[in-house]
Design an enzyme around this catalytic site. Structure first.
Site, short mmCIF file in Angstrom:
data_model
loop_
_atom_site.label_atom_id
_atom_site.label_comp_id
_atom_site.label_asym_id
_atom_site.label_seq_id
_atom_site.Cartn_x
_atom_site.Cartn_y
_atom_site.Cartn_z
N LYS A 102 0.85 -1.20 0.00
CA LYS A 102 0.00 0.00 0.00
C LYS A 102 0.88 1.25 0.00
O LYS A 102 0.62 2.21 -0.73
CB LYS A 102 -0.94 -0.02 1.21
N GLN A 129 -4.42 -1.85 9.59
CA GLN A 129 -4.30 -3.17 8.99
C GLN A 129 -4.85 -4.24 9.93
O GLN A 129 -4.45 -4.32 11.09
CB GLN A 129 -2.82 -3.45 8.65
N ASP A 180 -11.23 2.48 3.78
CA ASP A 180 -11.47 1.03 3.67
C ASP A 180 -12.97 0.73 3.57
O ASP A 180 -13.37 -0.37 3.21
CB ASP A 180 -10.91 0.32 4.91
#
Ligand code: NDP
Length: 293
Positions: free
Chosen positions: A53, A97, A120
């Protein structure tokens, strides 16, 4: 002839578009999209995801900062960091994460992220916006699948889409996207899960089959009809003595037998996988540009 839906190529196209728009955003409004990445603990797969990422950010001209905290970091520490990013003007997207170590309540952390920076798309506010058909951030993997469908000109209107899997990250948002009343969706949707006594009964009816099951090659050619469009979300590593590393990646559908009947199919790897990070970048660009909130 089965059409291979090349997610790698579509993701590259999308990333090039985002890089171009990012340069314009910087030039015209002085805004550089910024992502904050939080990694807690030493999970090797999570480390790989976070690195890729951060690399994508660099390639697209985004600002990014990665914070790697030890596995024994307290929930309060994580929450304090998230709150600091919520008010940081350089940060337009916050990414924690998952999975987090067991002593940290994941939902508490996700709830602490400002919905306007939840790139997200996991915050219940964004989930609710999706269900209500309002603008919001959509979970990256299903959003990426919609992009594959759109850019491959796959007609969804009135088609029977069968989604196998009901996770919060893939199955549920996927189903919600597919029935929305818009030109690239408008499908009739069935959702399957482990309570389906005869999964094939449903999958055989699919004009478009989305497999997000997490079980290697569980859907075979006998379980689909001729001409089906197949989107295989699964990423499973299986042992294969003939492969150079002794293992290989397979999807949730048995590729050879399903591709033989399908009109179009996403491969694994190189199908849905590359779209996920591309959509994370797209969501962050949109956040920076003020296109969503
Ligand atoms: P989850 O394990 O969270 O969910 C799997 C779902 O499949 C559950 O709803 C489960 O039902 C259902 N299921 C499992 N076995 C069966 C079965 N035999 N018959 C019917 N339904 C079944 O997985 P995710 O949604 O997170 O991920 C799914 C797959 O997609 C995985 O292979 C994952 O690696 C991959 N993935 C890929 C991404 C990408 O970027 N390409 C991103 C995210 C995931 P129940 O709810 O009843 O348990």
């Amino acid at each position: 002839m089965t059409r291979i839906l090349d997610g790698k190529a579509i993701a590259a196209e999308l990333r090039a578009e985002i890089a171009e728009k990012t340069a314009i955003l910087k030039q015209t409004r002085g805004i550089q999209p910024g992502i904050a990445l939080l990694l807690v603990g030493e999970n090797p797969a999570s480390q790989v995801y976070v690195r890729s990422k951060a690399k994508a950010c660099e390639e697209l001209g985004f600002y990014s900062e990665t914070l790697h905290k030890p596995a024994d970091t307290s929930e309060e520490d994580v929450l304090a960091q998230v709150r600091a990013w919520n008010t940081d003007p350089h940060i337009h997207g916050i990414l924690v994460q998952l999975p987090l170590p067991k002593h940290i309540d994941e939902m508490r952390v996700l709830l602490a992220i400002a919905p306007s920076k939840d790139v997200d798309g996991f915050h219940p506010e964004n989930v609710g916006r999706l269900v209500a058909g309002l603008p919001g951030f959509v979970s990256c993997t299903p959003a990426g699948i919609m992009e594959i469908i759109k850019r491959s000109n796959i007609e969804m209107r009135g088609k029977h889409a069968v989604v196998v899997g009901r996770s919060n990250i893939v199955g549920k948002p996927m189903a919600n996207l597919l029935y929305q009343k818009n030109p690239h969706a408008n499908a009739i949707v069935t959702i399957c899960h482990t309570a389906a006594a005869d999964l094939a009964y449903y999958t055989k009816q699919a004009d478009v089959l989305i497999a997000a099951v997490g079980v290697p090659e569980v859907i075979t050619g006998e379980q689909v009809k001729d001409g089906v469009v197949v989107i295989d979300v699964g990423i499973n590593r299986i042992v294969d003595a003939s492969a150079p590393k002794g293992t290989r990646l397979v999807g949730d559908v048995h590729y050879e037998s399903v591709a033989a009947k399908a009109s179009a199919i996403t491969p694994v790897p190189g199908g849905v996988g590359p779209m996920t990070i591309a959509m994370l970048m797209s969501n962050t660009y949109q956040s920076a540009a003020g296109e969503v909130y």
